[in-house]
Structure formats: C-alpha cells, structure tokens
Design an enzyme around this catalytic site. Structure first.
Site, PDB file in Angstrom:
ATOM      1  N   GLY A  44       0.823  -1.223   0.000  1.00  0.00           N
ATOM      2  CA  GLY A  44       0.000   0.000   0.000  1.00  0.00           C
ATOM      3  C   GLY A  44       0.850   1.263   0.000  1.00  0.00           C
ATOM      4  O   GLY A  44       2.089   1.204  -0.008  1.00  0.00           O
TER       5      GLY A  44
ATOM      6  N   TYR B 288      -3.687 -18.583  -3.929  1.00  0.00           N
ATOM      7  CA  TYR B 288      -4.357 -17.319  -3.570  1.00  0.00           C
ATOM      8  C   TYR B 288      -5.838 -17.593  -3.294  1.00  0.00           C
ATOM      9  O   TYR B 288      -6.353 -17.274  -2.213  1.00  0.00           O
ATOM     10  CB  TYR B 288      -4.181 -16.297  -4.703  1.00  0.00           C
ATOM     11  CG  TYR B 288      -5.116 -15.119  -4.580  1.00  0.00           C
ATOM     12  CD1 TYR B 288      -5.042 -14.253  -3.487  1.00  0.00           C
ATOM     13  CD2 TYR B 288      -6.102 -14.878  -5.546  1.00  0.00           C
ATOM     14  CE1 TYR B 288      -5.925 -13.183  -3.358  1.00  0.00           C
ATOM     15  CE2 TYR B 288      -6.979 -13.812  -5.424  1.00  0.00           C
ATOM     16  CZ  TYR B 288      -6.888 -12.968  -4.323  1.00  0.00           C
ATOM     17  OH  TYR B 288      -7.762 -11.919  -4.210  1.00  0.00           O
TER      18      TYR B 288
ATOM     19  N   LYS C 106      -7.991 -17.630   0.422  1.00  0.00           N
ATOM     20  CA  LYS C 106      -9.176 -16.799   0.672  1.00  0.00           C
ATOM     21  C   LYS C 106     -10.377 -17.691   1.018  1.00  0.00           C
ATOM     22  O   LYS C 106     -11.194 -17.343   1.876  1.00  0.00           O
ATOM     23  CB  LYS C 106      -9.489 -15.952  -0.567  1.00  0.00           C
ATOM     24  CG  LYS C 106      -8.495 -14.828  -0.806  1.00  0.00           C
ATOM     25  CD  LYS C 106      -8.835 -13.607   0.039  1.00  0.00           C
ATOM     26  CE  LYS C 106      -7.897 -12.452  -0.203  1.00  0.00           C
ATOM     27  NZ  LYS C 106      -8.313 -11.210   0.450  1.00  0.00           N
TER      28      LYS C 106
ATOM     29  N   PHE D  80      -3.240 -12.193 -23.789  1.00  0.00           N
ATOM     30  CA  PHE D  80      -2.907 -13.577 -23.457  1.00  0.00           C
ATOM     31  C   PHE D  80      -3.954 -14.543 -24.017  1.00  0.00           C
ATOM     32  O   PHE D  80      -4.910 -14.889 -23.348  1.00  0.00           O
ATOM     33  CB  PHE D  80      -2.793 -13.740 -21.939  1.00  0.00           C
ATOM     34  CG  PHE D  80      -1.789 -12.811 -21.299  1.00  0.00           C
ATOM     35  CD1 PHE D  80      -0.571 -12.537 -21.909  1.00  0.00           C
ATOM     36  CD2 PHE D  80      -2.056 -12.192 -20.083  1.00  0.00           C
ATOM     37  CE1 PHE D  80       0.355 -11.676 -21.323  1.00  0.00           C
ATOM     38  CE2 PHE D  80      -1.137 -11.335 -19.483  1.00  0.00           C
ATOM     39  CZ  PHE D  80       0.063 -11.068 -20.114  1.00  0.00           C
TER      40      PHE D  80
HETATM   41  N1  UDP Z   1      -4.845  -9.990 -19.742  1.00  0.00           N
HETATM   42  C1  UDP Z   1      -4.163  -9.749 -20.941  1.00  0.00           C
HETATM   43  N2  UDP Z   1      -3.071  -8.927 -20.896  1.00  0.00           N
HETATM   44  C2  UDP Z   1      -2.611  -8.333 -19.755  1.00  0.00           C
HETATM   45  C3  UDP Z   1      -3.316  -8.583 -18.538  1.00  0.00           C
HETATM   46  C4  UDP Z   1      -4.423  -9.416 -18.585  1.00  0.00           C
HETATM   47  O1  UDP Z   1      -4.534 -10.257 -22.012  1.00  0.00           O
HETATM   48  O2  UDP Z   1      -1.622  -7.599 -19.785  1.00  0.00           O
HETATM   49  C5  UDP Z   1      -6.057 -10.837 -19.777  1.00  0.00           C
HETATM   50  C6  UDP Z   1      -5.992 -12.027 -18.831  1.00  0.00           C
HETATM   51  O3  UDP Z   1      -5.435 -13.134 -19.484  1.00  0.00           O
HETATM   52  C7  UDP Z   1      -7.478 -12.225 -18.503  1.00  0.00           C
HETATM   53  C8  UDP Z   1      -8.054 -10.806 -18.554  1.00  0.00           C
HETATM   54  O4  UDP Z   1      -7.128 -10.043 -19.311  1.00  0.00           O
HETATM   55  O5  UDP Z   1      -8.090 -12.975 -19.509  1.00  0.00           O
HETATM   56  C9  UDP Z   1      -8.202 -10.177 -17.179  1.00  0.00           C
HETATM   57  O6  UDP Z   1      -6.994 -10.354 -16.466  1.00  0.00           O
HETATM   58  P1  UDP Z   1      -6.669  -9.599 -15.099  1.00  0.00           P
HETATM   59  O7  UDP Z   1      -5.282  -9.981 -14.694  1.00  0.00           O
HETATM   60  O8  UDP Z   1      -6.984  -8.144 -15.250  1.00  0.00           O
HETATM   61  O9  UDP Z   1      -7.740 -10.181 -14.086  1.00  0.00           O
HETATM   62  P2  UDP Z   1      -8.096 -11.705 -13.654  1.00  0.00           P
HETATM   63  O10 UDP Z   1      -9.327 -12.062 -14.453  1.00  0.00           O
HETATM   64  O11 UDP Z   1      -6.922 -12.577 -13.946  1.00  0.00           O
HETATM   65  O12 UDP Z   1      -8.394 -11.577 -12.207  1.00  0.00           O
END
Ligand code: UDP
Length: 315
Positions: A36, A137, A141, A202
């Site tokens: 933080g 993670y 939780k 991704f």
């Molecule tokens: N994602 C992406 N590029 C990035 C970050 C995330 O393509 O730089 C994609 C990730 O694979 C997922 C979506 O965006 O499908 C949301 O990812 P984020 O990490 O924001 O949240 P999560 O759903 O993992 O909690």
C-alpha cells in the site's frame, strides 16, 4: 461506528475507507505498507502502520467492527510461493480473528474473491457454485471464508464475505497503483500513457465470441459501496457470502477497444499465448446482493469504468 480498515492504504481498502469517512464513521487504517501507499489513506482517517498480527493493541481501544483487506493478492506469486499466502492470508486473518475475540469486536466484512470458485461449470456464477480454487491465492481466501462460517457458529461472530470479480476504475484520486501490474485495464492504459509500447493479449483461441477471455468488470466505487451495505447487514452468529460483479462480461478485445475510445490512443496489441490458469469466462451472478442488500451498481458500462481510471491516472 468506530471501524478498523486493514489494508486501507491499498486500492480497494482506500476507497472503502474514504467512503466510510464520508458516511461519518470513525476510521482507523491499519496497513504495513508492504504493497500500500501512506498517501492513499484518506483525509479524516487515522493511520497506524503495522501488521494485522499486531491488531490487538489497536482493537483494545474499543471498535465496533473490522473491514479486512490486508492480504497478498498475486495469483502467479501464490503459485511460486504458496507459504506466503497461507501465512499472510490465512495465518494473518486467524490472528486478527483471535484479536477481535479477545477485544470483544464482533463484526467483520471480508474481502474475498471469485478465485475461490476456480474454473466455473457455468456462468453467471452464483454463490452456490462449487468452490474449487485453482491456485493458492484463491485457496487461502476460501480457507478464510470457511473459518468465518465456523467462527460465526462457534463465537457468534457477525461476518460478511464479498467475492469480487474484476475490480477496476478509480474513486477520485484513489486508484490502482501496484508495483507489479498484472491487471488488464491498468496495463492497457499504460500504453496510452506512453509507459509501454504495446499491450500483450494472453490468448486468442478461447471458446468465446472473439477468442479472447471474458471478464466481469465492476467499478471500485460501486464495489466499495457494497461494503457499507454489508457492514449494516452483518448479523451475529451468521456468515453471509455475496458475489460482486456487474453480471455482464467483456472480452479482452472489447476492453482494449474501449480504452482506445476513451484515450484517443491507438494502443497497439500483441497477441500471444494463453496465461496459465486463466478460465475462458468469469461472470458473476450478483442477484443475491441485489436482492438481499439492495446493491445496484451505478457504473454498468465499461466506458465509465475506464474513463474514471484514465482520469485518475492523468491527475
Ligand atoms: N490480460 C491480458 N493482458 C494483460 C493482462 C491481462 O490479455 O496484460 C487478460 C488475462 O489473461 C485475462 C483478462 O485479461 O483474460 C483479465 O486479467 P486480469 O489480470 O486483469 O484479471 P483476472 O481475471 O486474472 O483476475
């Protein structure tokens, strides 16, 4: 009420602390500043730098409740170093619950996550869906949620867990500021700010309409407001669990398009392989919190979520 906000110097915690102060509560933020920022503690809140394992000293002053955000929250790190997640998220929370019992604080609102569900069988995901987390993670939780149910039954604790889907946006100056940024919207906006050349997408071979993952984005101001409703709804000897999302999914391509619209920047995207552990679609059913607590999000469009994140980033 006199309230302690653990992790109130972080993203969601600082927005909740700000809204609690605005609602007239007496707020103490307890945060060790491991992730933080001291300047994220809102004006009007008292700040104590410390770990949740030291909460008893502060709670002994007499509190009505705790809103608990302090936690480790990086999925990838949790896979590499699970012990950190078990000790901080579960061990730390058990110490906090013990301190609450010893000091007679009987009410807690807990920051839980959609990661407790893992890969869903169907969407939108209700609270009754099976909990099968796919990483430490989410497992840590879920373990806290399980402990809260037990403590409500054993000791009369009044507890609510809020399971967040994808939190985004900003509340005034309070915004996401992670040393290691893994989230989509801040990463896309970094390109528009000129801090990165392009955004990596991704995976484009998911079984979704455009091949990219679909997520449920909820504005941090709407999410924070749910905590104030939960605080009022906490009932002794009961543990309630609510999902928090908008109930609508947006694909990664759609998010990038909205960011282009809001920022006026072309935002080059580079398509690459899937990120391990990403489910194709995660969308919440938030029927329960709407029905039982009367929660309604103000920001249901991706445009207003991205716009607020962008405005705060430029300030
Ligand atoms: N994602 C992406 N590029 C990035 C970050 C995330 O393509 O730089 C994609 C990730 O694979 C997922 C979506 O965006 O499908 C949301 O990812 P984020 O990490 O924001 O949240 P999560 O759903 O993992 O909690």
């Amino acid at each position: 009420m006199r309230l302690m906000v653990t992790g109130g110097a972080g993203y969601v915690g600082s927005v909740v602390a700000a809204q609690l102060v605005e609602a007239g509560h007496d707020v103490t933020v307890l945060d060790d500043l491991s992730t933080g920022h001291a300047d994220a503690v809102p004006d009007g809140a008292r700040f104590v730098k410390g770990s949740i394992t030291e909460a008893a000293d502060v709670l002994a002053e007499g509190f009505d409740g705790v809103l608990h955000f302090a936690a480790k929250s990086l999925v990838g790190e949790s896979v590499e170093r699970p012990e950190l997640y078990w000790s901080h998220n579960l061990g730390g929370t058990l110490a906090l619950l013990d301190a609450m019992r010893r000091t007679g604080v009987g009410r807690i609102v807990f920051s839980s996550t959609a990661a407790t569900y893992g890969e869903p069988e169907s969407t939108p995901i209700p609270e009754t869906a099976p909990t099968r987390p796919t990483n430490p993670y989410g497992a840590s939780k879920l373990a806290v949620d399980t402990a809260l149910t037990a403590y409500a039954g054993l000791y009369g604790l009044a507890a609510v867990s809020l399971r967040y889907f994808n939190v985004a946006g900003a509340y005034g100056r309070f915004r996401e500021r992670h040393a290691v940024e893994t989230h989509l919207i801040p990463n896309v906006l970094k390109v528009a700010l000129g801090e990165r050349e392009s955004v990596s997408v991704f995976g484009e071979d998911y079984p979704t309409a455009d091949g990219t993952c679909v997520r449920d984005y909820v504005h941090v101001a709407d999410l924070a407001r749910a905590h104030l409703l939960a605080l009022d709804a906490c009932a002794p000897a009961a543990h309630a669990v609510y999902n928090l999302g908008n109930g609508t999914g947006f694909s990664v391509r759609e998010v990038i398009d909205v960011c282009r619209e809001v920022t006026g920047h072309e935002i080059p995207a580079v398509f690459g392989p899937r990120r391990p552990g990403d489910p194709a679609v995660l969308v919440a059913s938030s029927e329960k919190i709407r029905r039982e607590l009367g929660w309604e999000p103000d920001h249901t469009t991706l445009h207003s979520i991205v716009r607020d994140a962008w405005t705060a980033l430029q300030a």
